[in-house]
Design a protein around this motif. Structure first.
Motif, short mmCIF file in Angstrom:
data_model
loop_
_atom_site.label_atom_id
_atom_site.label_comp_id
_atom_site.label_asym_id
_atom_site.label_seq_id
_atom_site.Cartn_x
_atom_site.Cartn_y
_atom_site.Cartn_z
N PRO A 85 0.88 -1.25 -0.19
CA PRO A 85 0.03 -0.34 0.06
C PRO A 85 0.80 1.26 -0.08
N LEU A 86 0.42 2.24 -0.56
CA LEU A 86 0.89 3.52 -0.82
C LEU A 86 1.47 4.05 0.54
N ASP A 87 0.56 4.21 1.53
CA ASP A 87 1.00 4.50 2.72
C ASP A 87 1.88 3.82 3.39
N GLN A 88 2.21 2.68 3.60
CA GLN A 88 3.58 2.01 3.95
C GLN A 88 4.59 2.22 3.11
N GLN A 89 4.56 2.47 1.75
CA GLN A 89 5.91 3.03 1.12
C GLN A 89 6.33 4.50 1.74
N VAL A 90 5.17 5.19 1.97
CA VAL A 90 5.66 6.61 2.46
C VAL A 90 6.32 6.25 3.88
N LEU A 91 5.65 5.62 4.89
CA LEU A 91 6.21 5.28 5.98
C LEU A 91 7.76 4.84 5.96
N VAL A 92 8.14 3.99 5.04
CA VAL A 92 9.25 3.46 4.80
C VAL A 92 10.46 4.51 4.44
N ALA A 93 9.88 5.39 3.56
CA ALA A 93 10.77 6.37 2.97
C ALA A 93 10.98 7.58 4.11
N ARG A 94 9.66 7.93 5.09
CA ARG A 94 10.07 8.91 6.26
C ARG A 94 11.21 8.35 6.97
N ASP A 95 11.19 6.87 7.15
CA ASP A 95 12.42 6.52 8.15
C ASP A 95 13.77 6.71 7.58
N GLN A 96 13.94 7.01 6.28
CA GLN A 96 15.15 7.40 5.65
C GLN A 96 15.54 8.96 5.76
N VAL A 97 14.49 9.64 6.01
CA VAL A 97 14.52 11.20 5.72
C VAL A 97 13.92 11.68 7.16
N PRO A 98 14.43 11.40 8.57
CA PRO A 98 13.74 11.86 9.60
C PRO A 98 13.32 13.32 9.72
N ASP A 99 14.23 14.08 9.17
CA ASP A 99 14.42 15.43 9.30
C ASP A 99 13.41 16.21 7.92
N GLY A 100 13.00 15.37 7.09
CA GLY A 100 12.25 15.90 6.11
C GLY A 100 10.73 15.99 6.23
#
Length: 637
Positions: free
Chosen positions: A76-91
């Motif tokens: 799901p798209l929401d899970q993909q966004v969460l994975v990406a957030r973990d890579q850029v915590p300050d973004g």
């Protein structure tokens, strides 16, 4: 070191009208703009060609980040966004581009501290298993990868920031002026249609001018398009264009993002599903709510354009507004199409090929222009070469030098021409005056090469100086033998040394204001003496003070006086100064334009200069350079 110029004689003339009055100004403007703006056009053309092919380049360089193996199922798209957030915590997430196909990655776009303006940080996620494939800084709304962003910045401002953007604005501001002026000069010449559309085979500078004009004519529409679309990105003119579009309501519309007060957030996947059901196809970018609802906009840049957008209520997941590209105002559509075509995206590879050919043609046209400037007034074979009669053409015992300073007649038997020939050339070795710059045999006129029997071989005429560029005058063939009276097909094309008559059109056509061997529309035909004396009227018509073969109003019979002149020219001849950089067009061109013509031109230039500030400032610079060169020449005289 002087740039070089040939000063026009200051004589009383009938006031010119129409195109004849405006042509000197157009010629001078085209010359100055070409010389000074040419380097910027070359840089813009070459960097633009490089940018056109960056989509294929980035697909190859960043294949790992952009593509994945096809597989069944998706995260799901929401899970993909969460994975990406973990890579850029300050973004902060500012957009998501779902994978448009099973072999593409999902792009999660962040804004983070320290990024250069217009740059964003993008995380690439495998839509099938949620694996992070990489993270890169991307540029602009087109999500350009680093290599494309670097070339884009090079093309835009040479990596010099806002100061560097002046280079591209200067090129775009003058490109349309140079193009229109060149079209006017090229189409204003009275020639056959074939000579206008296709380059001729004439020698030397004539051939270059033919290629320069013909190629410029074919690419003119493309250059005007690139100039108009390029100005929209410029620093100062771009701001004025934006204000103008706003005042005329030509701006690109945007979908309303108003949303209900329903609490909650349905999430990225629900928003995308709702727009899919409403008919919004990939590729799209989803922007999160900012005081309203989600905005889902198509980002396809090819034809047909995919620029539809929808707004989705974050609380209910319902589509609240839709904006179709078909409903855009015409000006907004043209702007979108123009930008995409300028970038080579609208029609795919065909668009890229056309822009590449256009850029290469512009490089060639600029190069030919500089080459013509270099050769202007320099040595070329043939008796009608601009600036002299025979520069670099052999004589009996020597050849004329480029400087040609001495005016002594040759001793008897050393390089003398046949009886009746004029004393027209110079010798570079001894400085002695050559008895004839056009040595003939058995009285035949020498126009090109002459055989030992006085024949002119077919095609050996000086084609560079003929109006048609194909060895004819007014359609009459000029090749073959000259008659006893020096005529061929009723048209006099050389010089007759057997009956003392000067031949019509024997003057230097390059130096004729109308380009047809005439002065002020009058054909130049005068008698020669028949007793071995010098031409009754000085032969070098281009250097005559009054354009009628006289100097100081006096005819010049007999040989030239003995004596060497410093600087390579005789004041009696009204000689023109030259330099290694050729010569400029006629000086004082604007002073001879009638006020009724010049006044509206100045008003138009002032308006354009206000709207295009870099154009206006650079035009003032050109005028200052011209004035300084004029003062320098006046002091030298």
């Amino acid at each position: 070191m002087a740039i070089g110029i040939d000063d026009a004689p200051r004589t009383e003339r009938e006031p010119a009208t129409g195109w004849a009055a405006l042509r000197p100004l157009v010629l001078r403007l085209h010359f100055y703009a070409g010389v000074f703006v040419g380097p910027f056009l070359l840089v813009a053309a070459l960097t633009g060609i490089a940018y056109v092919w960056t989509p294929q380049l980035e697909q190859a360089v960043y294949a790992h980040e952009l593509h994945v193996p096809a597989a069944a199922g998706s995260v799901p798209l929401d899970q993909q966004v969460l994975v990406a957030r973990d890579q850029v915590p300050d973004g902060k997430v500012i957009g998501v581009r779902p994978a448009p196909s099973a072999t593409d990655t999902t792009q999660v776009i962040f804004d983070r501290p320290g990024l250069v303006p217009s740059y964003r940080y993008t995380v690439f996620v495998n839509p099938h298993d949620g694996e992070v494939r990489g993270a890169l800084e991307t540029y602009g709304s087109g999500q350009a990868m680093p290599v494309r962003g670097w070339i884009d910045t090079l093309h835009r401002n040479l990596h010099l920031g806002d100061f560097g953007r002046l280079y591209s604005e200067l090129a775009a501001s003058w490109l349309w002026v140079i193009t229109l002026a060149g079209l006017a000069l090229w189409l204003g010449r009275r020639r056959r249609l074939r000579a206008v559309l296709l380059p001729s085979r004439g020698p030397g500078r004539r051939r270059l001018r033919s290629w320069h004009g013909s190629a410029g004519l074919w690419i003119a529409a493309g250059l005007l398009f690139l100039s108009a679309t390029g100005l929209t990105w410029s620093l100062h003119a771009g701001a004025n264009i934006t204000d103008l579009r706003s005042s005329l309501d030509w701006t690109t519309p945007s979908v309303s993002s108003a949303a209900s007060r329903t609490p909650g957030d349905v999430g990225w996947q629900a928003v995308r599903d709702a727009t899919v059901r409403a008919g919004l196809s990939d590729p799209v970018e989803i922007r999160p709510p900012s005081g309203g609802g989600y905005v889902v906009q198509q980002v396809g840049r090819g034809w047909p354009s995919k620029q539809d957008s929808m707004s989705v209520d974050p609380g209910t997941g319902a589509v609240t507004a839709t904006l179709r590209f078909a409903d855009f105002p015409l000006a907004a559509k043209l702007s979108r199409w123009g930008i995409d075509a300028h970038m080579g995206l609208l029609f795919g590879v065909a668009n890229q090929i056309v822009l590449t050919v256009l850029g290469l043609a512009l490089v060639c046209v600029v190069g030919w222009g500089y080459r013509m400037w270099w050769l202007r007034g320099r040595g070329r074979s043939g008796p009608l070469a601009a600036g002299g009669w025979l520069r670099g053409v052999g004589r009996f015992g020597g050849s004329r030098s480029a400087r040609g300073a001495d005016v002594d007649p040759l001793p008897e038997g050393e390089g003398l021409s046949a009886p009746g020939e004029a004393d027209l050339g110079w010798s570079p070795e001894s400085g002695d005056r050559v008895r004839s710059g056009l040595p003939s045999v058995h009285g035949g006129a020498r126009v090109g090469r002459l055989s030992t029997a006085g024949e002119r071989p077919r095609g050996e005429t000086d084609l560079a100086r003929l109006p048609e560029g194909d060895g004819s005058v007014d359609g009459q063939d000029r090749s073959g033998l000259l008659s006893a009276r020096g005529t061929r097909g009723g048209v006099r094309v050389g010089r007759s040394l057997t009956d003392g008559e000067r031949l019509r059109g024997a003057a230097d056509l390059d130096w004729s204001p109308d380009g047809d061997g005439s002065v002020e529309g009058q054909s130049r035909s005068v008698p020669l003496s028949t007793d071995g004396e010098r031409l009754r009227v000085e032969a070098d018509w281009g250097r005559s003070a009054k354009g009628d073969g006289s100097v100081g109003g006096q005819n010049r019979p007999g040989p030239l006086p003995v004596g060497r002149v410093r600087g390579g020219r005789s004041p009696e001849r009204g000689g023109r100064s030259r330099s290694r950089f050729g010569r400029l067009p006629m000086r004082g061109a604007w002073r001879r334009i009638p006020g009724r013509v010049l006044a509206p031109v100045l008003v138009g230039v002032a308006v354009v200069g206000w709207f295009l500030p870099v154009f206006g400032v650079s035009l003032l610079g050109f005028l200052a350079v011209d004035c300084l060169l004029g003062l320098r020449r006046e002091a030298a005289r």
